[in-house]
Design a protein around this motif. Sequence first.
Motif, short mmCIF file in Angstrom:
data_model
loop_
_atom_site.label_atom_id
_atom_site.label_comp_id
_atom_site.label_asym_id
_atom_site.label_seq_id
_atom_site.Cartn_x
_atom_site.Cartn_y
_atom_site.Cartn_z
N ASN A 10 0.55 -1.27 -0.37
CA ASN A 10 -0.27 0.10 0.04
C ASN A 10 0.75 1.00 0.02
O ASN A 10 0.30 2.21 -0.74
CB ASN A 10 -1.29 -0.10 1.50
N CYS A 11 1.86 0.88 0.55
CA CYS A 11 3.04 2.12 0.65
C CYS A 11 3.01 2.69 -1.11
O CYS A 11 3.17 3.92 -1.10
CB CYS A 11 4.26 2.60 1.55
N VAL A 12 3.86 1.77 -1.46
CA VAL A 12 4.16 2.28 -2.96
C VAL A 12 2.72 2.74 -3.93
O VAL A 12 2.99 2.86 -4.10
CB VAL A 12 4.92 0.51 -3.22
N LEU A 13 1.83 1.97 -3.44
CA LEU A 13 0.16 2.22 -4.49
C LEU A 13 0.43 3.21 -3.84
O LEU A 13 -0.28 4.60 -4.79
CB LEU A 13 -0.47 1.59 -3.99
N PHE A 14 0.64 4.03 -2.80
CA PHE A 14 0.08 5.21 -2.13
C PHE A 14 1.34 6.37 -2.70
O PHE A 14 0.55 7.39 -3.07
CB PHE A 14 0.02 5.88 -0.74
N CYS A 15 2.11 5.91 -3.12
CA CYS A 15 3.45 6.95 -3.66
C CYS A 15 2.80 6.95 -4.82
O CYS A 15 3.20 8.35 -5.27
CB CYS A 15 4.76 6.23 -3.53
N VAL A 16 2.62 6.57 -5.86
CA VAL A 16 2.07 6.32 -7.12
C VAL A 16 0.63 6.98 -7.14
O VAL A 16 0.25 7.31 -8.51
CB VAL A 16 1.84 5.15 -7.88
N SER A 17 -0.05 7.36 -6.00
CA SER A 17 -1.38 6.99 -6.76
C SER A 17 -1.65 8.53 -7.12
O SER A 17 -2.84 8.33 -7.68
CB SER A 17 -2.81 6.87 -5.26
N TRP A 18 -0.84 9.81 -6.91
CA TRP A 18 -1.49 10.94 -7.65
C TRP A 18 -0.94 10.88 -8.97
O TRP A 18 -2.10 11.12 -9.62
CB TRP A 18 -0.49 12.13 -6.48
N PHE A 19 0.47 10.28 -9.04
CA PHE A 19 0.49 10.20 -10.84
C PHE A 19 -0.76 9.14 -11.53
O PHE A 19 -0.51 9.88 -12.65
CB PHE A 19 2.07 9.60 -10.52
N VAL A 20 -1.09 8.38 -10.65
CA VAL A 20 -2.18 8.18 -11.75
C VAL A 20 -3.24 8.50 -12.14
O VAL A 20 -3.91 8.44 -13.19
CB VAL A 20 -1.93 6.50 -11.25
N ILE A 21 -3.84 9.05 -11.07
CA ILE A 21 -4.92 9.58 -10.54
C ILE A 21 -4.79 11.05 -11.77
O ILE A 21 -5.23 11.10 -12.94
CB ILE A 21 -5.41 9.89 -9.40
N PHE A 22 -3.67 11.59 -11.94
CA PHE A 22 -3.66 12.50 -12.66
C PHE A 22 -3.19 12.32 -13.96
O PHE A 22 -4.11 13.19 -14.36
CB PHE A 22 -2.35 13.73 -11.42
N GLY A 23 -2.80 11.35 -14.02
CA GLY A 23 -2.19 10.72 -15.41
C GLY A 23 -4.00 10.60 -16.06
O GLY A 23 -3.81 11.02 -17.08
N THR A 24 -4.63 9.69 -15.46
CA THR A 24 -5.65 9.66 -16.08
C THR A 24 -6.88 10.44 -16.02
O THR A 24 -8.04 10.44 -17.07
CB THR A 24 -6.43 8.73 -15.74
N VAL A 26 -5.57 14.17 -16.68
CA VAL A 26 -5.40 14.56 -18.19
C VAL A 26 -5.66 14.08 -19.44
O VAL A 26 -6.56 14.26 -20.38
CB VAL A 26 -3.95 15.00 -18.11
N SER A 27 -5.33 12.60 -19.08
CA SER A 27 -5.65 11.73 -20.65
C SER A 27 -7.44 12.09 -20.95
O SER A 27 -7.87 12.00 -22.10
CB SER A 27 -5.52 10.44 -20.35
N ASP A 28 -7.93 12.09 -19.46
CA ASP A 28 -9.33 12.12 -19.80
C ASP A 28 -9.43 13.15 -20.52
O ASP A 28 -11.07 13.23 -21.78
CB ASP A 28 -10.41 11.50 -18.32
N ALA A 29 -8.70 13.89 -19.86
CA ALA A 29 -9.45 16.11 -20.92
C ALA A 29 -9.23 15.67 -21.88
O ALA A 29 -9.98 16.72 -23.05
CB ALA A 29 -8.78 16.74 -19.91
N THR A 30 -8.46 14.81 -22.84
CA THR A 30 -7.49 15.44 -24.24
C THR A 30 -8.42 13.78 -24.87
O THR A 30 -8.62 14.55 -26.08
CB THR A 30 -6.52 14.66 -24.17
N THR A 31 -8.82 12.63 -24.10
CA THR A 31 -10.18 12.04 -25.07
C THR A 31 -11.31 11.61 -24.50
O THR A 31 -11.78 11.56 -25.67
CB THR A 31 -9.10 10.41 -24.82
N GLY A 32 -11.96 12.76 -24.20
CA GLY A 32 -13.44 12.44 -24.08
C GLY A 32 -13.45 11.15 -22.85
O GLY A 32 -14.55 11.17 -22.42
N THR A 33 -12.95 10.60 -22.38
CA THR A 33 -13.31 9.13 -21.43
C THR A 33 -13.25 9.93 -19.69
O THR A 33 -13.11 11.17 -19.52
CB THR A 33 -12.01 8.40 -22.03
N ASN A 34 -13.74 8.40 -19.30
CA ASN A 34 -13.56 9.08 -17.79
C ASN A 34 -13.21 7.89 -17.20
O ASN A 34 -14.28 6.99 -15.97
CB ASN A 34 -15.66 8.97 -17.53
N ALA A 35 -12.01 7.31 -16.36
CA ALA A 35 -11.51 6.71 -16.67
C ALA A 35 -10.64 7.03 -14.80
O ALA A 35 -9.99 6.13 -14.24
CB ALA A 35 -10.31 6.05 -17.37
#
Length: 117
Positions: A10-24, A26-35
């Motif tokens: 969970n420590c590792v997951l929590f470290c990457v969580s912000w990057f994954v959430i922000f990355g998705t 940004v991806s949602d904004a450019t592609t119009g999806t909702n991931a």
Amino acid sequence: MWTGIFDIINCVLFCVSWFVIFGTAVSDATTGTNATGGAATFFYVMAWIGVVLNIIALVKSKKAGISMVGPILGIIGSALFGLTAAMAFPALVVLIIATVFTMLQHPAKNAAIDNKQ
């Protein structure tokens, strides 16, 4: 011991969580999806699984006379992230400390010590 390992995961997951959430996001904004919602849900589910595992570890530690500091801190750390991802950094710090105490598994201070030899 398994709870301590899960806390490390969970420590590792929590470290990457912000990057994954922000990355998705940004991806949602450019592609119009909702991931973004699905990505965030995964991290929240992992946090609440950590809460449940730490509660189980707390009960087992109490029955075995082992120090309960690790599971208590694990519950707090996992619940911090489970309530809001904004608490990822404090949750990380608490979970690292919880993992150390969980892995130590020393007898509780008030546990009866049997010195018969």
